[in-house]
Write a protein that holds these residues in place. Structure first.
Motif: not given
Length: 141
Positions: A107-117, A131-141
């Motif tokens: 989210l910081v990456a997305i917000f940094g691009v969208a709001f901070l240029g 990172i997003a994929s890894g976080a989801v994979l680790v969190a899955l049961r």
């Protein structure tokens, strides 16, 4: 090394990991909001000690009003994050809660691009996706 952002970011990650482990153990039998309150008092006292020990206190008037607005907003966001994090830890496994919490990196990456240029290269975006994929994979049961 003490002036390297990477060094401090690694320390931040290590302390964040310890935060999850210590909080998961400490929150047992404690209301998650009250646990957040205790944690906040400890942080406040620690920072006050560090500012005093290093002589880095500033006059409150030396901070620009715009900075105050955004620091207060950041404080509200931090408080909300901590309350949600401790609630999640009280309900789930630390090893599954922490990776989802770290979606904040995405989210910081997305917000940094969208709001901070800020700009990210295709390689950077691939890292964000991993990172997003890894976080989801680790969190899955």
């Amino acid at each position: 090394m003490m002036s390297s952002w990477f060094f401090w970011a690694l320390l931040s990650a290590a302390f964040a990991a310890l935060t999850a482990i210590f909080a998961k153990v400490g929150i047992s039998g404690v209301n998650s909001d009250f646990a957040t309150f205790i944690r906040t008092i400890v942080i406040l006292l620690t920072i006050a000690f560090i500012l005093t020990a290093t002589g880095k206190w500033q006059p409150f008037g030396s901070v620009a009003p715009r900075s105050y607005v955004f620091l207060v907003l950041s404080g509200f966001a931090t408080g909300a994050s901590w309350l949600c994090y401790f609630r999640a830890l009280s309900l789930g496994d630390a090893a599954r809660v922490a990776p989802i919490d770290k979606l904040s990196v995405v989210l910081v990456a997305i917000f940094g691009v969208a709001f901070l240029g800020e700009t990210l290269s295709p390689r950077n975006w691939l890292g964000v996706l991993l990172i997003a994929s890894g976080a989801v994979l680790v969190a899955l049961r």
